[in-house]
Design a protein around this motif. Structure first.
Motif, PDB file in Angstrom:
ATOM      1  N   TRP A   1       4.861   2.341   8.731  1.00 18.28           N
ATOM      2  CA  TRP A   1       4.780   1.093   7.981  1.00 18.28           C
ATOM      3  C   TRP A   1       3.441   0.421   8.264  1.00 18.28           C
ATOM      4  CZ3 TRP A   1       8.251  -0.486   4.413  1.00 18.28           C
ATOM      5  CH2 TRP A   1       9.505   0.144   4.396  1.00 18.28           C
TER       6      TRP A   1
ATOM      7  N   ARG B   1       0.939  -3.105   6.793  1.00 27.50           N
ATOM      8  CA  ARG B   1       1.063  -4.367   6.073  1.00 27.50           C
ATOM      9  C   ARG B   1      -0.321  -4.920   5.737  1.00 27.50           C
ATOM     10  NH1 ARG B   1       3.438  -8.159  11.014  1.00 27.50           N
ATOM     11  NH2 ARG B   1       1.474  -8.334  12.219  1.00 27.50           N
TER      12      ARG B   1
ATOM     13  N   ARG C   1      -5.524  -3.953   5.308  1.00 27.55           N
ATOM     14  CA  ARG C   1      -4.246  -3.334   5.623  1.00 27.55           C
ATOM     15  C   ARG C   1      -4.269  -2.879   7.077  1.00 27.55           C
ATOM     16  NH1 ARG C   1      -1.705   0.777   1.295  1.00 27.55           N
ATOM     17  NH2 ARG C   1      -2.335  -1.015   0.042  1.00 27.55           N
TER      18      ARG C   1
ATOM     19  N   ASP D   1       3.726 -12.845  10.262  1.00 28.83           N
ATOM     20  CA  ASP D   1       4.197 -11.537   9.794  1.00 28.83           C
ATOM     21  C   ASP D   1       4.237 -11.464   8.262  1.00 28.83           C
ATOM     22  OD1 ASP D   1       6.557 -11.603  12.475  1.00 28.83           O
ATOM     23  OD2 ASP D   1       4.703 -10.418  12.386  1.00 28.83           O
TER      24      ASP D   1
ATOM     25  N   ALA E   1       3.353 -10.741   4.744  1.00 27.52           N
ATOM     26  CA  ALA E   1       2.448  -9.737   4.195  1.00 27.52           C
ATOM     27  C   ALA E   1       3.209  -8.857   3.212  1.00 27.52           C
ATOM     28  CB  ALA E   1       1.875  -8.859   5.306  1.00 27.52           C
TER      29      ALA E   1
ATOM     30  N   TYR F   1       4.366  -5.185   2.828  1.00 26.99           N
ATOM     31  CA  TYR F   1       4.601  -4.081   3.743  1.00 26.99           C
ATOM     32  C   TYR F   1       4.672  -2.779   2.942  1.00 26.99           C
ATOM     33  CZ  TYR F   1       5.388  -7.157   7.676  1.00 26.99           C
ATOM     34  OH  TYR F   1       5.209  -8.072   8.686  1.00 26.99           O
ATOM     35  N   TYR F   2       3.923  -1.794   3.407  1.00 27.34           N
ATOM     36  CA  TYR F   2       3.815  -0.518   2.714  1.00 27.34           C
ATOM     37  C   TYR F   2       4.361   0.610   3.581  1.00 27.34           C
ATOM     38  CZ  TYR F   2       0.491  -2.916  -0.354  1.00 27.34           C
ATOM     39  OH  TYR F   2      -0.115  -3.781  -1.238  1.00 27.34           O
TER      40      TYR F   2
ATOM     41  N   GLY G   1       4.874  -0.992  -1.982  1.00 24.60           N
ATOM     42  CA  GLY G   1       4.844  -2.216  -1.194  1.00 24.60           C
ATOM     43  C   GLY G   1       6.006  -3.143  -1.484  1.00 24.60           C
TER      44      GLY G   1
ATOM     45  N   GLN H   1       7.221  -7.294  -0.496  1.00 24.13           N
ATOM     46  CA  GLN H   1       6.751  -8.560   0.059  1.00 24.13           C
ATOM     47  C   GLN H   1       7.710  -9.081   1.116  1.00 24.13           C
ATOM     48  OE1 GLN H   1       3.850 -10.501  -0.750  1.00 24.13           O
ATOM     49  NE2 GLN H   1       4.504 -11.688   1.036  1.00 24.13           N
TER      50      GLN H   1
END
Length: 121
Positions: A36, A38, A45, A89, A91, A93-94, A114, A116
């Motif tokens: 993961w 972000r 990133r 935190d 962001a 998240y990917y 991604g 949110q």
């Protein structure tokens, strides 16, 4: 076609919890490291956590002791349990994975679209 699809993002208050999930789909031979990352507005990133096929984990210092990454090799999923969330935190998240598709049998790095995560103070 190989895809990574995330779910579980949303809005949460500080010190709350969220669980992100990511599922890999398509014609996949094998999956090595998953992780993961972000990206906050105006920032690059960054790595959050990674987990190898053998379940060795690595975490960013900023999330150690708060976040836990896990995976299910049979289901081809990777989850991120996030506890004690902080406004910083917030962001997108990917999900990320090193995947070997049947079509090429060459490992390639894939990204999800991604999800949110917003943490309010």
């Amino acid at each position: 076609q190989v895809q990574l699809v995330e779910s579980g993002g949303g809005l949460v208050q500080a010190v709350g919890s969220l669980r992100l999930s990511c599922a890999a789909s398509g014609s996949i031979n094998s999956i090595n490291t998953m992780g993961w990352y972000r990206q906050a507005p105006g920032k690059q990133r960054e790595l959050v956590a990674t987990i190898t096929r053998g379940r060795n984990t690595n975490y960013a210092d900023s999330v150690k002791d708060r976040f836990t990454i896990s995976r299910d090799n049979a289901k081809r999923t990777v989850d991120l349990q996030m506890n004690n969330l902080k406004p910083e935190d917030t962001a997108v998240y990917y999900c990320n994975g090193d995947i070997r598709p049947w079509s090429t049998m060459s490992i390639r790095n894939y990204w999800g679209q991604g999800t949110q995560v917003t943490v309010s103070s």
